[in-house]
Design an enzyme around this catalytic site. Sequence first.
Site, PDB file in Angstrom:
ATOM      1  N   TYR A  57       2.842  -5.796   2.991  1.00 35.90           N
ATOM      2  CA  TYR A  57       2.528  -5.790   1.531  1.00 35.90           C
ATOM      3  C   TYR A  57       3.301  -7.238   1.083  1.00 35.90           C
ATOM      4  CZ  TYR A  57       0.770  -0.994   1.651  1.00 35.90           C
ATOM      5  OH  TYR A  57       0.131   0.151   1.994  1.00 35.90           O
ATOM      6  N   HIS A 127       1.113   1.721  10.680  1.00 29.55           N
ATOM      7  CA  HIS A 127       0.144   1.254   9.504  1.00 29.55           C
ATOM      8  C   HIS A 127      -1.469   1.686   9.934  1.00 29.55           C
ATOM      9  CE1 HIS A 127       0.078  -1.150   5.585  1.00 29.55           C
ATOM     10  NE2 HIS A 127      -1.069  -0.314   5.516  1.00 29.55           N
ATOM     11  N   SER A 206      -4.578   5.203  -2.180  1.00 29.09           N
ATOM     12  CA  SER A 206      -5.668   5.160  -3.156  1.00 29.09           C
ATOM     13  C   SER A 206      -6.283   6.240  -3.965  1.00 29.09           C
ATOM     14  CB  SER A 206      -6.530   4.329  -2.538  1.00 29.09           C
ATOM     15  OG  SER A 206      -6.112   2.904  -1.706  1.00 29.09           O
ATOM     16  N   LEU A 208      -6.408   6.651  -6.882  1.00 26.17           N
ATOM     17  CA  LEU A 208      -7.196   6.258  -7.947  1.00 26.17           C
ATOM     18  C   LEU A 208      -8.266   5.375  -7.909  1.00 26.17           C
ATOM     19  CD1 LEU A 208      -3.900   5.647 -10.269  1.00 26.17           C
ATOM     20  CD2 LEU A 208      -5.364   7.791 -10.469  1.00 26.17           C
ATOM     21  N   GLY A 209      -8.711   5.504  -6.529  1.00 30.89           N
ATOM     22  CA  GLY A 209      -9.922   4.600  -6.184  1.00 30.89           C
ATOM     23  C   GLY A 209      -9.859   3.315  -6.288  1.00 30.89           C
ATOM     24  N   GLY A 211      -8.128   1.801  -8.621  1.00 26.87           N
ATOM     25  CA  GLY A 211      -8.043   1.691  -9.871  1.00 26.87           C
ATOM     26  C   GLY A 211      -9.316   2.011 -10.680  1.00 26.87           C
TER      27      GLY A 211
HETATM   28  N1  NAP Z   1      -1.631   3.311   4.291  1.00 26.57           N
HETATM   29  C1  NAP Z   1      -2.757   2.354   4.086  1.00 26.57           C
HETATM   30  O1  NAP Z   1      -3.510   1.809   4.824  1.00 26.57           O
HETATM   31  C2  NAP Z   1      -2.886   2.141   2.366  1.00 26.57           C
HETATM   32  C3  NAP Z   1      -3.838   1.368   1.672  1.00 26.57           C
HETATM   33  C4  NAP Z   1      -4.092   1.116   0.691  1.00 26.57           C
HETATM   34  C5  NAP Z   1      -3.041   1.652  -0.171  1.00 26.57           C
HETATM   35  N2  NAP Z   1      -1.766   2.186   0.290  1.00 26.57           N
HETATM   36  C6  NAP Z   1      -0.755   2.836  -0.385  1.00 26.57           C
HETATM   37  O2  NAP Z   1      -1.150   3.661  -1.578  1.00 26.57           O
HETATM   38  C7  NAP Z   1      -0.731   3.182  -2.654  1.00 26.57           C
HETATM   39  C8  NAP Z   1      -1.860   3.188  -3.959  1.00 26.57           C
HETATM   40  O3  NAP Z   1      -3.227   2.995  -3.290  1.00 26.57           O
HETATM   41  P1  NAP Z   1      -3.612   1.473  -4.283  1.00 26.57           P
HETATM   42  O4  NAP Z   1      -2.629   0.713  -5.021  1.00 26.57           O
HETATM   43  O5  NAP Z   1      -4.592   1.020  -3.179  1.00 26.57           O
HETATM   44  O6  NAP Z   1      -4.874   2.535  -5.095  1.00 26.57           O
HETATM   45  P2  NAP Z   1      -4.831   3.379  -6.427  1.00 26.57           P
HETATM   46  O7  NAP Z   1      -3.585   4.048  -6.379  1.00 26.57           O
HETATM   47  O8  NAP Z   1      -5.992   4.239  -6.246  1.00 26.57           O
HETATM   48  O9  NAP Z   1      -5.028   2.512  -7.718  1.00 26.57           O
HETATM   49  C9  NAP Z   1      -4.176   1.430  -7.938  1.00 26.57           C
HETATM   50  C10 NAP Z   1      -4.782   0.440  -8.824  1.00 26.57           C
HETATM   51  O10 NAP Z   1      -4.999   0.999  -9.919  1.00 26.57           O
HETATM   52  C11 NAP Z   1      -4.280   0.602 -11.391  1.00 26.57           C
HETATM   53  N3  NAP Z   1      -3.570   1.473 -11.893  1.00 26.57           N
HETATM   54  C12 NAP Z   1      -2.704   2.269 -11.444  1.00 26.57           C
HETATM   55  N4  NAP Z   1      -2.670   3.414 -12.511  1.00 26.57           N
HETATM   56  C13 NAP Z   1      -3.500   3.050 -13.355  1.00 26.57           C
HETATM   57  C14 NAP Z   1      -3.751   3.379 -14.844  1.00 26.57           C
HETATM   58  N5  NAP Z   1      -3.005   4.604 -15.049  1.00 26.57           N
HETATM   59  N6  NAP Z   1      -4.444   3.053 -15.530  1.00 26.57           N
HETATM   60  C15 NAP Z   1      -5.039   1.903 -15.240  1.00 26.57           C
HETATM   61  N7  NAP Z   1      -4.955   1.477 -13.991  1.00 26.57           N
HETATM   62  C16 NAP Z   1      -4.031   1.915 -13.166  1.00 26.57           C
HETATM   63  C17 NAP Z   1      -3.318  -0.502 -10.444  1.00 26.57           C
HETATM   64  O11 NAP Z   1      -3.102  -1.591 -11.261  1.00 26.57           O
HETATM   65  P3  NAP Z   1      -1.287  -2.162 -11.468  1.00 26.57           P
HETATM   66  O12 NAP Z   1      -0.648  -1.991 -10.158  1.00 26.57           O
HETATM   67  O13 NAP Z   1      -1.702  -3.733 -12.028  1.00 26.57           O
HETATM   68  O14 NAP Z   1      -0.903  -1.353 -12.449  1.00 26.57           O
HETATM   69  C18 NAP Z   1      -3.966  -0.976  -9.247  1.00 26.57           C
HETATM   70  O15 NAP Z   1      -4.632  -1.840  -9.384  1.00 26.57           O
HETATM   71  C19 NAP Z   1      -0.448   1.653  -2.429  1.00 26.57           C
HETATM   72  O16 NAP Z   1       0.515   1.457  -3.438  1.00 26.57           O
HETATM   73  C20 NAP Z   1       0.161   1.934  -1.136  1.00 26.57           C
HETATM   74  O17 NAP Z   1       1.358   2.228  -0.950  1.00 26.57           O
HETATM   75  C21 NAP Z   1      -1.733   2.558   1.853  1.00 26.57           C
END
Ligand code: NAP
Length: 328
Positions: A57, A127, A206, A208-209, A211
């Site tokens: 990241y 990862h 992810s 929250l899909g 976002g």
């Molecule tokens: N193992 C893997 O391969 C892998 C892959 C992807 C992700 N991850 C991990 O999973 C975590 C979460 O996944 P993700 O970030 O991909 O997706 P997510 O949690 O589904 O969604 C995050 C997105 O939604 C926005 N958001 C979050 N809360 C919100 C709210 N209450 N209202 C409006 N928008 C909101 C965030 O924007 P802002 O950040 O700008 O607030 C960001 O763009 C990552 O941080 C990472 O640590 C792991």
Amino acid sequence: MKHVSLSGLDVSRIGLGAMTMAGTYTTGGGLDDSESIRTIHRALDLGVTHIDTAEIYGPFHSEEVVGKAIRGRRDQVVVATKFGLVSHSGDSPAPGVTDSSASNVKAAVEGSLQRLGTDHIDLYYQHRVDQNTPIEETVGALAELVAEGKIRYIGLSEAGPTTIRRAHAIHPVAALQTEYSLWTRDVEDEILPLLRELGIGFVPYSPLGHGLLTGQIRSVDDFPDDDWRKTNPRFTGENFQRNLAIVDEVQAIGAEIGATPAQTALAWLLTRGDDIAPIPGTRRVARVEENTAADGIELTAAQLERLNNLTPAAGERHDEANMAAIDR
Ligand SMILES: NC(=O)c1ccc[n+]([C@@H]2O[C@H](COP(=O)([O-])OP(=O)(O)OC[C@H]3O[C@@H](n4cnc5c(N)ncnc54)[C@H](OP(=O)(O)O)[C@@H]3O)[C@@H](O)[C@H]2O)c1
């Protein structure tokens, strides 16, 4: 905040993903480390103990931010990070090169420890499965790091059933991290039953899909041109319009109990088992407050039924290149 055990590792059942603190969806500007650090501090104040990051990241920037934020509060945090998508075999690190060889694991952990400002990582994940390195070699190296006290627990991300079994036979795997949310439920068929058979915890990423399930994204035109989601099949063309209808339904169900769509999506996930610890990602204080409050939200049986029966998402969860990197 309720806690769950990931195969013996105690974590708050809602964690915090620190990926967007380094951009990642968009490489462009908009980063605000001070707000990211405030977000982590607020999360800890609200009882979140599980912070998820990765070497890739940024690369490196998310770990650096997490390291700054947890300085002086290390004992309150379960720090999870990941290796294997940056190769350290050449003169300089090569981001995007899959490498889980024992030598790369040993090199990567030193950098992560340094950036995180700690002498141990609580949960250290591979990862992505490296098709060129037997999982036994990787887990063997991780077991040595456990013995040295540099890491406490080991994890896998996006590993398929065969890899999970092979890894677990070498050293207990504490957690699998894979995408899981209202619109990505693939793990329910085979992966979750296997984890339960083996006593491995599950960390949905992810949740929250990306976002979309927050209801805040109504058009991809709002994204910067380089936003990764513009290449994701679920955010493109007709698929995107169809997927908005799913969000509308989530929003309508949440409204009945005064919950936001993000809270509704997380509350649903929390009902899927007491071995599940999602890591919603955000870099903003207000959003971490909103997401963390999902811990107190109760959905009725009728609402759960409707959420369980949502129309499936249109489009693959990743584009072809990203799907190809996923072990099955
Ligand atoms: N193992 C893997 O391969 C892998 C892959 C992807 C992700 N991850 C991990 O999973 C975590 C979460 O996944 P993700 O970030 O991909 O997706 P997510 O949690 O589904 O969604 C995050 C997105 O939604 C926005 N958001 C979050 N809360 C919100 C709210 N209450 N209202 C409006 N928008 C909101 C965030 O924007 P802002 O950040 O700008 O607030 C960001 O763009 C990552 O941080 C990472 O640590 C792991």
